[in-house]
Write an enzyme that holds these catalytic residues in place. Structure first.
Site, PDB file in Angstrom:
ATOM      1  N   ASP A   1       9.936   3.664   1.052  1.00 25.49           N
ATOM      2  CA  ASP A   1       8.384   2.726   1.517  1.00 25.49           C
ATOM      3  C   ASP A   1       7.177   3.304   1.077  1.00 25.49           C
ATOM      4  OD1 ASP A   1       6.471   0.606   2.392  1.00 25.49           O
ATOM      5  OD2 ASP A   1       5.745   1.372   4.139  1.00 25.49           O
ATOM      6  N   SER A   2       6.277   2.482   0.335  1.00 22.59           N
ATOM      7  CA  SER A   2       5.026   3.751   0.109  1.00 22.59           C
ATOM      8  C   SER A   2       4.433   4.539   0.282  1.00 22.59           C
ATOM      9  CB  SER A   2       3.667   2.638   0.199  1.00 22.59           C
ATOM     10  OG  SER A   2       3.290   1.692   0.475  1.00 22.59           O
TER      11      SER A   2
ATOM     12  N   TYR B   1       0.447   1.232  -2.471  1.00 20.85           N
ATOM     13  CA  TYR B   1       0.577   0.970  -3.595  1.00 20.85           C
ATOM     14  C   TYR B   1      -0.104  -0.181  -3.222  1.00 20.85           C
ATOM     15  CZ  TYR B   1       4.896   4.551  -4.176  1.00 20.85           C
ATOM     16  OH  TYR B   1       5.851   5.091  -4.545  1.00 20.85           O
TER      17      TYR B   1
ATOM     18  N   CYS C   1       9.113  -1.736   0.976  1.00 15.75           N
ATOM     19  CA  CYS C   1       7.176  -2.042   0.411  1.00 15.75           C
ATOM     20  C   CYS C   1       7.209  -3.464  -0.395  1.00 15.75           C
ATOM     21  CB  CYS C   1       7.119  -0.652  -0.399  1.00 15.75           C
ATOM     22  SG  CYS C   1       5.169  -1.428  -1.184  1.00 15.75           S
ATOM     23  N   ASN C   2       6.700  -4.560  -0.354  1.00 21.67           N
ATOM     24  CA  ASN C   2       6.735  -5.276  -0.383  1.00 21.67           C
ATOM     25  C   ASN C   2       6.705  -5.255  -1.887  1.00 21.67           C
ATOM     26  OD1 ASN C   2       7.001  -8.575   0.972  1.00 21.67           O
ATOM     27  ND2 ASN C   2       6.900  -6.196   2.019  1.00 21.67           N
ATOM     28  N   SER C   3       5.193  -4.356  -1.656  1.00 17.04           N
ATOM     29  CA  SER C   3       4.214  -4.199  -3.666  1.00 17.04           C
ATOM     30  C   SER C   3       5.744  -3.656  -4.322  1.00 17.04           C
ATOM     31  CB  SER C   3       3.514  -3.490  -3.370  1.00 17.04           C
ATOM     32  OG  SER C   3       2.520  -3.734  -2.394  1.00 17.04           O
TER      33      SER C   3
ATOM     34  N   GLU D   1      -3.162   0.562   9.819  1.00 21.04           N
ATOM     35  CA  GLU D   1      -3.194   2.222   9.456  1.00 21.04           C
ATOM     36  C   GLU D   1      -4.394   3.604  10.935  1.00 21.04           C
ATOM     37  OE1 GLU D   1      -2.245   4.344   6.005  1.00 21.04           O
ATOM     38  OE2 GLU D   1      -0.594   3.188   6.148  1.00 21.04           O
TER      39      GLU D   1
ATOM     40  N   CYS E   1       3.920  -8.073   3.734  1.00 23.13           N
ATOM     41  CA  CYS E   1       3.390  -6.706   4.020  1.00 23.13           C
ATOM     42  C   CYS E   1       4.189  -5.984   4.533  1.00 23.13           C
ATOM     43  CB  CYS E   1       2.229  -6.300   4.106  1.00 23.13           C
ATOM     44  SG  CYS E   1       1.289  -5.334   3.909  1.00 23.13           S
ATOM     45  N   THR E   2       4.604  -5.062   4.860  1.00 21.73           N
ATOM     46  CA  THR E   2       5.084  -3.635   5.512  1.00 21.73           C
ATOM     47  C   THR E   2       4.359  -4.352   6.773  1.00 21.73           C
ATOM     48  OG1 THR E   2       3.888  -2.206   4.345  1.00 21.73           O
ATOM     49  CG2 THR E   2       6.592  -2.208   4.365  1.00 21.73           C
ATOM     50  N   HIS E   3       3.239  -3.867   6.888  1.00 22.96           N
ATOM     51  CA  HIS E   3       2.374  -3.423   8.240  1.00 22.96           C
ATOM     52  C   HIS E   3       2.419  -4.606   8.728  1.00 22.96           C
ATOM     53  CE1 HIS E   3       1.152  -0.113   5.216  1.00 22.96           C
ATOM     54  NE2 HIS E   3       0.513   0.606   6.613  1.00 22.96           N
TER      55      HIS E   3
HETATM   56  N1  DGL Z   1       3.928  -1.334   1.958  1.00 20.10           N
HETATM   57  C1  DGL Z   1       3.315  -2.391   1.007  1.00 20.10           C
HETATM   58  C2  DGL Z   1       3.829  -3.362   1.283  1.00 20.10           C
HETATM   59  O1  DGL Z   1       4.566  -3.461   1.796  1.00 20.10           O
HETATM   60  C3  DGL Z   1       1.748  -2.213   1.579  1.00 20.10           C
HETATM   61  C4  DGL Z   1       0.633  -0.653   1.731  1.00 20.10           C
HETATM   62  C5  DGL Z   1       1.022  -0.340   0.758  1.00 20.10           C
HETATM   63  O2  DGL Z   1      -0.083  -0.953  -0.069  1.00 20.10           O
HETATM   64  O3  DGL Z   1       0.895   1.004  -0.186  1.00 20.10           O
HETATM   65  O4  DGL Z   1       3.140  -4.084   0.069  1.00 20.10           O
END
Ligand code: DGL
Length: 272
Positions: free
Chosen positions: A9-10, A41, A72-74, A149, A181-183
Site C-alpha cells: 500500500d502507499s 499517492y 492501494c486503490n490508487s 491519518e 480507498c484503503t482508508h
Molecule cells: N492507499 C490510497 C488508496 O487506496 C489512499 C491513501 C493515499 O492517497 O496514498 O487510494
C-alpha cells in the site's frame, strides 16, 4: 506454499486489507510494505503512482512472496495490467473485486465509488463496470484520508465534511457505495450514519481479501495450520509507522521495520 503473502500500500490504509486477509487466511504469513515516505499517492499523477508501485512490488518479490496483493486503490488503478504481465506469481488487487460485488448487490443499478483523485482520474472503476448496465458516480473524498491519518473517525467536523461529500448520493437513487480507498473502511460507521440503512457499503478491503483467498486456493497455494507470522515494512520511519498503525488498528501491528531496499530521499515524502 509456505512463502508469505506480499501486501503493498502507499502507507497505512492498506492495513485494513491486511487485517481482512489475516481474518480470512489466519494461517498465512504476511509481509506488508507501506510506502509511507511517498504517501499519499492520491494526489499524484498516474505515471508517478505507477513508478512507485512497481518499485515496491519488486521489493516484495525480492522478499520471496508467493503472491502480491495491491491493497492501494490508487496503485491498483495505475498498475494492475502491468503487474499481471510483469510478475509470474498471482496478483490480487482491490478494484475489480469491489466493483463486481457492488454490481451484484445493487438493485437500482446505480452505484457510487468514493475514491482518491488518482483513482478517479484513472477511471479504473468506470472500466470495471463498463460491461454492465450499471451507472457509476465517482466522488473524490481527499479529506477522509486526512481524518483517518489523524486518528479521527467521528465528531462534528468529520460528519459535516461527510454530509457535503455524500449529499449527491442522498439526492439520487444510488443504493450501493464502494469504499474505494484503503482508508475509508475505517470511516464506514460515519459514512453509513450519513447515508442511512438503505445504502449498502462495499468495502474494497473485504472484497480484496476474499479475492486473495480464491487466488491462493486456485493456485494450490493456501497454507493452513499454525497462525501466520506478520511483518511490516515501511519506506519511512518505522517508529512513526508503528505508532500511527496502532492508533488506527490497535495491536494488529506489533513492530515495523525499515524496507532496506527502498531508501528514500526524505525531501519527497510528506507522511514519513
Ligand atoms: N492507499 C490510497 C488508496 O487506496 C489512499 C491513501 C493515499 O492517497 O496514498 O487510494
Amino acid at each position: 506454499m509456505n512463502a508469505p503473502v506480499g501486501i503493498f500500500d502507499s502507507g497505512f490504509g492498506g492495513l485494513t486489507v491486511a487485517r481482512a486477509i489475516v481474518d480470512q487466511l489466519p494461517g498465512e504469513d504476511i509481509i506488508y510494505l507501506g510506502d509511507t515516505a511517498r504517501a499519499p499517492y492520491g494526489p499524484r499523477s498516474i505515471a508517478e503512482v505507477r513508478t512507485f508501485a512497481l518499485e515496491c512490488l519488486d521489493a516484495l518479490v525480492d522478499q520471496g512472496v508467493k503472491t502480491l496483493v495491491i491493497a492501494c486503490n490508487s496503485a491498483s488503478a495505475a498498475v494492475l495490467a502491468d503487474a499481471r504481465e510483469r510478475y509470474t506469481i498471482p496478483v490480487a488487487e482491490v478494484v475489480l473485486p469491489a466493483a463486481k460485488r457492488a454490481v451484484r448487490v445493487s438493485r437500482t443499478r446505480k452505484i457510487a465509488v468514493l475514491s482518491t483523485q488518482a483513482t478517479a482520474t484513472s477511471r479504473a472503476y468506470d472500466d470495471a463496470v463498463s460491461a454492465t448496465d450499471t451507472d457509476l458516480t465517482t466522488i473524490v473524498c481527499p479529506r477522509f484520508v486526512e481524518f483517518v491519518e489523524a486518528g479521527i473517525t467521528g465528531g462534528d467536523e468529520l460528519l459535516s465534511v461527510a454530509q457535503k461529500y455524500l449529499q449527491p448520493i442522498k439526492d439520487s437513487p444510488i443504493d450501493t457505495v464502494i469504499l474505494g480507498c484503503t482508508h475509508y473502511p475505517l470511516l464506514a460507521g460515519a459514512i453509513s450514519y450519513v447515508l442511512g440503512d438503505e445504502v449498502t457499503l462495499v468495502s474494497s478491503a473485504d472484497e480484496c481479501a476474499t479475492a486473495t483467498y480464491a487466488l491462493l486456493a486456485d493456485a494450490g497455494l493456501l497454507r493452513e495450520g499454525a497462525p501466520g507470522v506478520r511483518r511490516f515494512l515501511t519506506t519511512g520511519n518505522p517508529e512513526k509507522f508503528t505508532s500511527i498503525a496502532s492508533r488506527l488498528l490497535g495491536d494488529f501491528v506489533n513492530v515495523a521495520e525499515a524496507c532496506e531496499e527502498l531508501v528514500m530521499d526524505k525531501s519527497k515524502g510528506s507522511n514519513d
